[in-house]
Design an enzyme around this catalytic site. Structure first.
Site, PDB file in Angstrom:
ATOM      1  N   ASP A  36       0.723  -1.077   0.055  1.00 20.33           N
ATOM      2  CA  ASP A  36      -0.138   0.059  -0.044  1.00 20.33           C
ATOM      3  C   ASP A  36       0.781   1.049  -0.254  1.00 20.33           C
ATOM      4  OD1 ASP A  36      -2.282  -1.304  -0.034  1.00 20.33           O
ATOM      5  OD2 ASP A  36      -2.923  -0.974   2.020  1.00 20.33           O
ATOM      6  N   ASP A 299     -10.209  25.569 -41.000  1.00 14.28           N
ATOM      7  CA  ASP A 299      -9.569  24.427 -40.314  1.00 14.28           C
ATOM      8  C   ASP A 299     -10.603  23.606 -39.116  1.00 14.28           C
ATOM      9  OD1 ASP A 299      -7.143  24.064 -41.265  1.00 14.28           O
ATOM     10  OD2 ASP A 299      -6.263  25.757 -40.189  1.00 14.28           O
ATOM     11  N   GLY A 434      -8.466  11.982 -42.555  1.00 13.76           N
ATOM     12  CA  GLY A 434      -8.813  10.939 -43.159  1.00 13.76           C
ATOM     13  C   GLY A 434      -7.991  10.637 -44.689  1.00 13.76           C
ATOM     14  N   MET A 435      -8.020  11.763 -45.211  1.00 13.15           N
ATOM     15  CA  MET A 435      -7.136  11.858 -46.501  1.00 13.15           C
ATOM     16  C   MET A 435      -5.683  11.424 -46.143  1.00 13.15           C
ATOM     17  SD  MET A 435      -7.074  11.539 -49.742  1.00 13.15           S
ATOM     18  CE  MET A 435      -8.614  12.148 -50.105  1.00 13.15           C
TER      19      MET A 435
END
EC number: 1.3.7.7
Length: 513
Positions: A36, A299, A434-435
């Protein structure tokens, strides 16, 4: 008490030790078995501090079990009093040593007779409360102890300072970016002409606690620790407090307006005029913080409608949900917290900013919810980062518990106007473009990810053929994980164990039907 692979909030004694080790010249003694006593190692590893952790473990071993703990505990308290010469020693058991049902208050009374310093027993039920609740309770106990003592001795000056001043309550060791948040709040108060009377517990001294009532009001940046103390000071000394967390453009402005309201209570009497912070809010919002400008840029507009999952302590999860929803136009499909004791407030705050609310401290429920909802990004704790890695979903860390990466050396606050810039960066960088992923897979290179996105629950009963794996690799990365999971779900429903190209197309048709 429960056995868990992962806990969002640790056991109660950790909260007590965090508060005790945040004060200057306060020593904590932990009455605990081996195992502990990991707090020293954890704090030394994570906190970027030069000082040793002022915590001593009074180990419960077979000798103690045979003879009782009194002799050993009293001896440890007396020894530390002589060696360290602290102002206060806090004795705390752990949930394990509490099983012994020993009269630790009697040990404290015995050791107080032979010690020069004050000695108190942390008044915490180790079976009923978690780390954060215990921290809040321990801080209130220490403040009460010294203020009540000062009142008895008629040693409390209740007059307020000549110029606007504030106590900041709740910054303590091992907090999420709290050293940076503390610096940012100091800068903010300096800009507004508000002096800081005291910061407790971080870097505070128990001998100065009697001066807390000299401030005009109190500020509690985080709900998890400080509210009990602020409520006590309001009740006993009539000190108002601000509990709005200045995170994000909107709430920072709200926070400053609340400061203005309380400063103007005494402003005419003390400084001869009322303050107005509106021009400061306007200046900071338009020119210092880049977040307001960024939220209107192309953006950020690319993120509009993206799905996010938010989870953390109640303070950070609520603030982050509001920032994503109302300041950035991001769709929060689920907001959750592990602070079950604060669930009512949490629901009230986020209900209009998210689709679903999750109140749980079970990491498997959180993981299953993320896998089911398939968000574009996760904003959570260290655990959600692990879940995100397994699911191929990016994650920004916005709340404790965290690992060493979130005790940065560079200046990265989450509060105030500089904090808005930090959050805007975190949000934008957390969403996978994604691209970008798709191009990396087309052209190869060291950044190319594994073809098949891992699911949270690995399905050993399903196998993909070489042809189906090849077909899956042709699908753009940002939707591949979803298609893989939908195909596997369809295969399980139909009792199929080998996934072929035909099964993939059949799954697609069943979804579009």
């Amino acid at each position: 008490m429960k056995l868990a692979y992962w806990m969002y909030a640790g056991p109660a004694h950790i909260g007590t030790l965090r508060v005790a080790s945040s004060f200057k010249n306060v020593h904590a003694i932990m009455h605990a078995p081996l195992g502990d006593d990991y707090f020293n190692v954890m704090r030394s590893m994570l906190e970027r501090e030069r000082d040793f952790t002022p915590v001593t473990a009074s180990i419960v071993d077979r000798h103690v079990l045979a003879r009782g703990s009194q002799e050993k505990v009293v001896e440890n308290i007396t020894r530390k009093d002589q060696e360290e010469n602290p102002d206060l020693i806090v004795l705390t058991p752990t949930c394990t040593s509490s099983i012994l049902q020993e009269d630790l208050q009697n040990f404290v009374n015995r050791s107080s007779m032979s010690s020069k310093c004050d000695v108190i027993l942390a008044d915490v039920n180790h079976y009923r409360v978690n780390e954060l609740q215990a921290a809040d309770r321990t801080l209130e106990q220490i403040i009460k102890y010294y203020l009540n003592d000062a009142v008895k001795q008629k040693n409390v000056d209740r007059s307020i300072t000549e110029y606007p001043s504030v106590n900041i309550i709740g910054f303590f060791t091992l907090g999420f970016h709290q050293q940076h948040d503390c610096r940012e709040l100091k800068r903010l108060f300096n800009d507004l002409g508000i002096q800081i009377n005291q910061i407790i517990p971080e870097g505070g001294s128990v001998t100065d606690i009697k001066n807390l009532p000299n401030a005009w009001f109190n500020v509690v940046p985080y709900r998890e620790i400080g509210l009990m103390t602020a409520t006590f000071l309001e009740k006993e000394f009539g000190m108002p407090y601000v509990s709005t967390t200045p995170m994000g453009i909107v709430d920072t402005a709200k926070f400053i307006r609340e400061l203005q309201f309380y400063v103007n209570f005494y402003a005419l009497e003390k400084i001869g005029y009322k303050v107005n912070y509106e021009s400061y809010i306007d200046q900071q919002t338009r020119f210092v913080s880049q977040a307001a400008w960024f939220s209107r840029s192309i953006d950020c507009q690319n993120l509009t409608g993206k799905k996010a999952f938010v989870y953390g302590d109640s303070t950070h999860a609520v603030s982050m949900t509001k920032i994503l929803s109302r300041e950035m136009g991001i769709n929060v499909i689920c907001a959750g917290t592990y602070c079950k004791q604060d669930s009512q407030w949490f629901k009230e705050q986020v209900s209009e900013y998210c689709e679903q609310i999750l109140i749980t401290d079970n990491h498997t429920e959180v993981g299953d919810m993320i896998a089911k909802l398939e968000p574009s990004a996760i904003f959570g704790t260290q655990m959600e980062r692990h879940i995100g890695k397994r699911l191929g979903i990016p994650c920004g860390v916005i709340s404790a518990p965290v690992h060493i990466q979130n005790f940065p050396l560079s200046y990265r606050p989450f509060l105030g106007y500089e904090g808005t810039n930090q959050i805007a960066d975190l949000v934008y960088n957390s969403f996978t473009l994604g691209m970008e992923d798709h191009l990396l897979e087309i052209f190869g290179g060291h950044d190319t990810k594994e073809v098949i996105t891992k699911s949270l629950s690995t399905d050993l009963d399903l196998t993909w053929t070489m042809e189906s794996q090849k077909e899956l690799s042709k699908i753009p990365g940002f939707v591949r994980g979803k298609i893989k999971r939908n195909t596997e779900k369809y295969a399980r429903e139909k009792g199929i164990t080998s996934i072929t190209v035909e099964v993939m197309y059949a799954a697609k048709e069943s979804l579009s039907a």
